[in-house]
Design a protein around this motif. Structure first.
Motif, PDB file in Angstrom:
ATOM      1  N   ARG A  81     -25.592 -32.170  33.738  1.00  0.00           N
ATOM      2  CA  ARG A  81     -26.490 -31.121  34.196  1.00  0.00           C
ATOM      3  C   ARG A  81     -27.468 -31.589  35.279  1.00  0.00           C
ATOM      4  N   HIS A  82     -28.300 -30.645  35.690  1.00  0.00           N
ATOM      5  CA  HIS A  82     -29.254 -30.828  36.781  1.00  0.00           C
ATOM      6  C   HIS A  82     -30.113 -32.077  36.582  1.00  0.00           C
ATOM      7  N   GLY A  83     -30.174 -32.912  37.588  1.00  0.00           N
ATOM      8  CA  GLY A  83     -31.089 -34.040  37.582  1.00  0.00           C
ATOM      9  C   GLY A  83     -30.669 -35.212  36.720  1.00  0.00           C
ATOM     10  N   ALA A  84     -29.466 -35.191  36.169  1.00  0.00           N
ATOM     11  CA  ALA A  84     -29.004 -36.334  35.386  1.00  0.00           C
ATOM     12  C   ALA A  84     -28.803 -37.538  36.298  1.00  0.00           C
ATOM     13  N   PHE A  85     -29.078 -38.730  35.772  1.00  0.00           N
ATOM     14  CA  PHE A  85     -28.964 -39.966  36.531  1.00  0.00           C
ATOM     15  C   PHE A  85     -28.112 -40.945  35.736  1.00  0.00           C
ATOM     16  N   ILE A  86     -26.872 -41.101  36.161  1.00  0.00           N
ATOM     17  CA  ILE A  86     -25.981 -42.074  35.536  1.00  0.00           C
ATOM     18  C   ILE A  86     -25.962 -43.301  36.437  1.00  0.00           C
ATOM     19  N   ARG A  87     -26.620 -44.364  35.981  1.00  0.00           N
ATOM     20  CA  ARG A  87     -26.808 -45.532  36.829  1.00  0.00           C
ATOM     21  C   ARG A  87     -25.535 -46.339  37.013  1.00  0.00           C
ATOM     22  N   GLY A  88     -24.590 -46.187  36.129  1.00  0.00           N
ATOM     23  CA  GLY A  88     -23.335 -46.920  36.231  1.00  0.00           C
ATOM     24  C   GLY A  88     -22.978 -47.594  34.925  1.00  0.00           C
ATOM     25  N   SER A  89     -21.760 -48.171  34.904  1.00  0.00           N
ATOM     26  CA  SER A  89     -21.224 -48.793  33.691  1.00  0.00           C
ATOM     27  C   SER A  89     -21.306 -47.808  32.530  1.00  0.00           C
ATOM     28  N   ALA A  90     -20.827 -46.591  32.770  1.00  0.00           N
ATOM     29  CA  ALA A  90     -20.894 -45.531  31.763  1.00  0.00           C
ATOM     30  C   ALA A  90     -19.506 -44.927  31.559  1.00  0.00           C
ATOM     31  N   LEU A  91     -19.064 -44.926  30.316  1.00  0.00           N
ATOM     32  CA  LEU A  91     -17.843 -44.220  29.932  1.00  0.00           C
ATOM     33  C   LEU A  91     -18.266 -43.038  29.081  1.00  0.00           C
ATOM     34  N   VAL A  92     -18.164 -41.846  29.651  1.00  0.00           N
ATOM     35  CA  VAL A  92     -18.593 -40.614  28.989  1.00  0.00           C
ATOM     36  C   VAL A  92     -17.342 -39.870  28.549  1.00  0.00           C
ATOM     37  N   GLY A  93     -17.252 -39.569  27.266  1.00  0.00           N
ATOM     38  CA  GLY A  93     -16.040 -38.996  26.699  1.00  0.00           C
ATOM     39  C   GLY A  93     -15.830 -37.529  27.017  1.00  0.00           C
ATOM     40  N   GLU A  94     -14.952 -36.915  26.255  1.00  0.00           N
ATOM     41  CA  GLU A  94     -14.621 -35.508  26.439  1.00  0.00           C
ATOM     42  C   GLU A  94     -15.650 -34.612  25.747  1.00  0.00           C
ATOM     43  N   ASN A  95     -15.892 -33.443  26.359  1.00  0.00           N
ATOM     44  CA  ASN A  95     -16.744 -32.396  25.775  1.00  0.00           C
ATOM     45  C   ASN A  95     -18.132 -32.906  25.409  1.00  0.00           C
ATOM     46  N   CYS A  96     -18.661 -33.768  26.267  1.00  0.00           N
ATOM     47  CA  CYS A  96     -20.029 -34.267  26.092  1.00  0.00           C
ATOM     48  C   CYS A  96     -21.004 -33.422  26.910  1.00  0.00           C
ATOM     49  N   VAL A  97     -22.289 -33.570  26.606  1.00  0.00           N
ATOM     50  CA  VAL A  97     -23.351 -32.975  27.411  1.00  0.00           C
ATOM     51  C   VAL A  97     -24.304 -34.083  27.827  1.00  0.00           C
ATOM     52  N   VAL A  98     -24.472 -34.244  29.134  1.00  0.00           N
ATOM     53  CA  VAL A  98     -25.462 -35.154  29.695  1.00  0.00           C
ATOM     54  C   VAL A  98     -26.461 -34.260  30.426  1.00  0.00           C
ATOM     55  N   GLY A  99     -27.639 -34.105  29.853  1.00  0.00           N
ATOM     56  CA  GLY A  99     -28.522 -33.033  30.276  1.00  0.00           C
ATOM     57  C   GLY A  99     -29.505 -33.390  31.363  1.00  0.00           C
ATOM     58  N   ASN A 100     -30.434 -32.452  31.566  1.00  0.00           N
ATOM     59  CA  ASN A 100     -31.412 -32.574  32.636  1.00  0.00           C
ATOM     60  C   ASN A 100     -32.308 -33.790  32.420  1.00  0.00           C
ATOM     61  N   SER A 101     -32.504 -34.549  33.477  1.00  0.00           N
ATOM     62  CA  SER A 101     -33.379 -35.725  33.480  1.00  0.00           C
ATOM     63  C   SER A 101     -32.945 -36.812  32.498  1.00  0.00           C
ATOM     64  N   VAL A 102     -31.686 -36.815  32.110  1.00  0.00           N
ATOM     65  CA  VAL A 102     -31.140 -37.863  31.245  1.00  0.00           C
ATOM     66  C   VAL A 102     -30.696 -39.040  32.107  1.00  0.00           C
ATOM     67  N   GLU A 103     -30.964 -40.251  31.622  1.00  0.00           N
ATOM     68  CA  GLU A 103     -30.537 -41.458  32.320  1.00  0.00           C
ATOM     69  C   GLU A 103     -29.616 -42.263  31.407  1.00  0.00           C
ATOM     70  N   LEU A 104     -28.453 -42.644  31.954  1.00  0.00           N
ATOM     71  CA  LEU A 104     -27.486 -43.460  31.223  1.00  0.00           C
ATOM     72  C   LEU A 104     -27.250 -44.759  31.979  1.00  0.00           C
ATOM     73  N   LYS A 105     -27.070 -45.846  31.220  1.00  0.00           N
ATOM     74  CA  LYS A 105     -26.795 -47.147  31.849  1.00  0.00           C
ATOM     75  C   LYS A 105     -26.092 -48.053  30.843  1.00  0.00           C
ATOM     76  N   ASN A 106     -24.907 -48.531  31.213  1.00  0.00           N
ATOM     77  CA  ASN A 106     -24.140 -49.465  30.388  1.00  0.00           C
ATOM     78  C   ASN A 106     -23.931 -48.904  28.981  1.00  0.00           C
ATOM     79  N   VAL A 107     -23.196 -47.802  28.928  1.00  0.00           N
ATOM     80  CA  VAL A 107     -23.028 -47.081  27.661  1.00  0.00           C
ATOM     81  C   VAL A 107     -21.583 -46.624  27.473  1.00  0.00           C
ATOM     82  N   ILE A 108     -21.248 -46.428  26.207  1.00  0.00           N
ATOM     83  CA  ILE A 108     -20.059 -45.664  25.827  1.00  0.00           C
ATOM     84  C   ILE A 108     -20.535 -44.466  25.031  1.00  0.00           C
ATOM     85  N   LEU A 109     -20.174 -43.280  25.486  1.00  0.00           N
ATOM     86  CA  LEU A 109     -20.395 -42.053  24.741  1.00  0.00           C
ATOM     87  C   LEU A 109     -19.043 -41.564  24.251  1.00  0.00           C
ATOM     88  N   PHE A 110     -18.854 -41.567  22.946  1.00  0.00           N
ATOM     89  CA  PHE A 110     -17.620 -41.036  22.369  1.00  0.00           C
ATOM     90  C   PHE A 110     -17.525 -39.528  22.663  1.00  0.00           C
TER      91      PHE A 110
END
Length: 220
Positions: A81-110
């Motif tokens: 969604r709007h304003g999300a910041f995925i810094r890298g090294s991120a594996l985001v699975g199926e049917n996930c929600v990464v929302g507004n102003s969320v930051e991800l870094k070096n993660v696995i999201l099932f």
């Protein structure tokens, strides 16, 4: 100490073979960047490479205001969604929600993970359908910058790593504005009350009200 097989249904992530190499989930963090880069090159025509080392499934919905660093894989049906910041090294699975102003870094999201509002998730692994309430975060570095130790009651395990966030089992619910301290491990189906400050290990099928009040969940 919870092992990978005790926390996660590995059929619910594209990282199944990668995670199967390890015993404890934190062990997978240091090689995650290289794994995502290699695995991304094997993805089929259902994925578009939108920039170097960034692969997005054609059914995913990516806001034009989201920023996605590399390497990154975003699965089918996922919404960034709007304003999300995925810094890298991120594996985001199926049917996930990464929302507004969320930051991800070096993660696995099932698959099915929701981090929908103002979350920071770093150096962490979130299991199938885990959900983090608005404003809840994973703290991944100790204030004194010493190496992270995972604790379970009187037992402890040295990670040898400076950055380790939280390991959330399948179906974990984290209440709004909670902080998960470095090396926190939360068992399957556990629930964390809002405004909690959690460290160490929370057992599966428990409700964490505060460190002195942890009760079993009632099912059915």
């Amino acid at each position: 100490m919870y092992k990978i097989t005790e926390l996660y249904d590995l059929e619910r992530t594209q990282a199944k073979e990668y995670l199967s190499q390890f015993t404890y989930p934190y062990e997978a963090l240091s090689g995650l960047k290289a794994f995502i880069t290699r695995f991304g090159e094997t993805l089929g025509e259902d994925y578009a490479q939108i920039s170097p080392c960034v692969w997005v499934h054609k059914s995913a919905i990516i806001s034009p205001t989201a920023q996605i660093g590399s390497p990154c894989i975003i699965g089918a049906g996922t919404e960034v969604r709007h304003g999300a910041f995925i810094r890298g090294s991120a594996l985001v699975g199926e049917n996930c929600v990464v929302g507004n102003s969320v930051e991800l870094k070096n993660v696995i999201l099932f698959d099915g993970v929701q981090v929908p509002h103002y979350n920071y998730v770093g150096d962490s692994i979130l299991g199938f359908k885990a959900h983090m309430g608005a404003g809840s975060i994973t703290s991944n570095v100790k204030s004194d910058k010493t190496l992270v130790v995972i604790r379970d009651g009187e037992k402890s395990k040295e990670t040898g790593m400076k950055k380790v966030g939280a390991m959330l089992g399948d179906f974990v619910e984290v209440g709004c504005n909670s902080v998960l301290n470095p090396g926190t491990v939360i068992g399957r189906n556990a629930q964390i009350y809002p405004l909690s400050c959690v460290r160490g290990t929370v057992k599966a099928d428990c409700i964490y009200k505060d460190k002195n009040h942890i009760v079993g969940r009632q099912h059915g």
